[in-house]
Design a protein around this motif. Structure first.
Motif, PDB file in Angstrom:
ATOM      1  N   THR A 184       5.157   1.444  -3.345  1.00  0.00           N
ATOM      2  CA  THR A 184       4.921   1.440  -1.905  1.00  0.00           C
ATOM      3  C   THR A 184       3.497   0.958  -1.658  1.00  0.00           C
ATOM      4  O   THR A 184       2.635   1.069  -2.520  1.00  0.00           O
ATOM      5  N   SER A 193       0.192   0.020   1.348  1.00  0.00           N
ATOM      6  CA  SER A 193      -0.408   0.232   2.653  1.00  0.00           C
ATOM      7  C   SER A 193      -1.378  -0.909   2.900  1.00  0.00           C
ATOM      8  O   SER A 193      -2.309  -1.130   2.107  1.00  0.00           O
ATOM      9  N   ASN A 228       0.416  -8.477   7.568  1.00  0.00           N
ATOM     10  CA  ASN A 228       1.481  -8.875   6.654  1.00  0.00           C
ATOM     11  C   ASN A 228       0.991  -8.915   5.212  1.00  0.00           C
ATOM     12  O   ASN A 228      -0.019  -9.543   4.914  1.00  0.00           O
ATOM     13  N   ASN A 231      14.145 -10.966   2.020  1.00  0.00           N
ATOM     14  CA  ASN A 231      13.580  -9.710   1.522  1.00  0.00           C
ATOM     15  C   ASN A 231      13.848  -9.509   0.035  1.00  0.00           C
ATOM     16  O   ASN A 231      13.126  -8.773  -0.636  1.00  0.00           O
ATOM     17  N   ASN A 273      10.903  -4.047   1.753  1.00  0.00           N
ATOM     18  CA  ASN A 273      11.400  -3.248   2.855  1.00  0.00           C
ATOM     19  C   ASN A 273      10.221  -2.918   3.762  1.00  0.00           C
ATOM     20  O   ASN A 273       9.404  -2.048   3.445  1.00  0.00           O
ATOM     21  N   LYS A 274      10.150  -3.614   4.891  1.00  0.00           N
ATOM     22  CA  LYS A 274       8.983  -3.460   5.756  1.00  0.00           C
ATOM     23  C   LYS A 274       8.918  -2.078   6.396  1.00  0.00           C
ATOM     24  O   LYS A 274       7.847  -1.489   6.512  1.00  0.00           O
ATOM     25  N   SER A 275      10.050  -1.555   6.805  1.00  0.00           N
ATOM     26  CA  SER A 275      10.050  -0.259   7.494  1.00  0.00           C
ATOM     27  C   SER A 275       9.629   0.874   6.562  1.00  0.00           C
ATOM     28  O   SER A 275       8.997   1.838   6.989  1.00  0.00           O
ATOM     29  N   GLN A 276       9.976   0.743   5.285  1.00  0.00           N
ATOM     30  CA  GLN A 276       9.592   1.765   4.311  1.00  0.00           C
ATOM     31  C   GLN A 276       8.332   1.376   3.539  1.00  0.00           C
ATOM     32  O   GLN A 276       7.915   2.124   2.650  1.00  0.00           O
ATOM     33  N   THR A 277       7.753   0.266   3.869  1.00  0.00           N
ATOM     34  CA  THR A 277       6.583  -0.294   3.163  1.00  0.00           C
ATOM     35  C   THR A 277       6.755  -0.181   1.658  1.00  0.00           C
ATOM     36  O   THR A 277       5.896   0.344   0.927  1.00  0.00           O
ATOM     37  N   SER A 278       7.888  -0.680   1.178  1.00  0.00           N
ATOM     38  CA  SER A 278       8.181  -0.599  -0.247  1.00  0.00           C
ATOM     39  C   SER A 278       8.505  -1.977  -0.819  1.00  0.00           C
ATOM     40  O   SER A 278       8.902  -2.897  -0.090  1.00  0.00           O
TER      41      SER A 278
END
Lengths: 115, 116
Positions: B24, B26, B30, B55, B68-73
């Motif tokens: 993951t 942070s 982008n 993706n 996975n942008k929503s899960q930042t993974s």
């Protein structure tokens, strides 16, 4: 073709001595990076070269550390008055392009042990 | 500040089974995401990268990773593990505004052990 070459592969030195680590990047690669890999700290960025200039030296841990690059090719990382906490693997990497999405190609590293 | 987390120090998998190595990140804006592999006494080898677009990214040695942008993974996957995949795997992130160069921030690494 030849990859990134680093020498020596291993270096043992006494505390207080100076050491020089050498990096030969892939021919034609304009960007060159030094990283340090140690057990407690993981992989740390040290310095970035574009050509012979170093616009980002922010990762050098102290003023005992310095680096230069000549001819847009070979780079030397120098550590003065080595300390035991300098013991680590020093990795050099180069990339063809300057962009933030350009993969880095790493050498096998120099394992530095300060006794 | 940018950061990368690899929550597992080690992953153990039986040969032939699927594997996943988690990552993951942070970063503001982008991200550019990378996976590297390190074999004993060697430097890091580039496996794959995500810059933009699909993706699911495919890379070397049959590895793939899903952004996975929503899960930042950006988990690394392989459908069928080989004993020769045993190595240390690093996830890394850089940033489109990182000054025009690839200042990678690395995770701590995950050791993958594939058992026969």
């Amino acid at each position: 073709g030849a990859g990134v070459s680093q020498s020596p592969s291993n270096k043992v030195t006494e505390k207080g001595k100076d050491v020089e680590l050498r990096c030969d990047p892939i021919s034609g690669h304009t960007a060159l990076y030094w990283y340090r890999q140690s057990l407690g700290q993981g992989l740390e960025f040290l310095i970035y070269f574009q050509g012979n200039s170093a616009p980002d030296k922010s990762g050098l841990p102290s003023d005992r550390f310095s680096a230069e690059r000549t001819g847009g090719s070979v780079s030397t990382l120098t550590i003065q008055r080595t300390q035991q906490e300098d013991s680590a693997v020093y990795l050099c990497a180069s990339s063809l392009a300057q962009g933030a999405n350009s993969p880095l190609h790493f050498g096998n590293g120099t394992r530095l042990t300060v006794t | 500040a940018q950061s990368v987390a690899q929550p597992e120090d080690q992953v153990n998998v039986a040969e032939g089974n699927p594997l996943t190595v988690k990552c993951t990140y942070s970063v503001s804006g982008n991200p550019y995401l990378f996976w590297y592999v390190q074999y004993p006494n060697r430097g890091l080898q580039f496996l794959l990268k995500y810059i933009t677009g699909d993706n699911l990214v495919k890379g070397s040695y049959g590895f793939e990773a899903e952004f996975n942008k929503s899960q930042t993974s950006f988990h690394l996957k392989k459908p069928s593990a080989l004993v020769s995949d045993s190595a240390l795997y690093f996830c890394a992130v850089s940033h489109v505004f990182s000054g025009g160069y690839n200042k990678l921030i690395f995770g701590a690494g995950t050791r993958l052990a594939v058992h026969p």
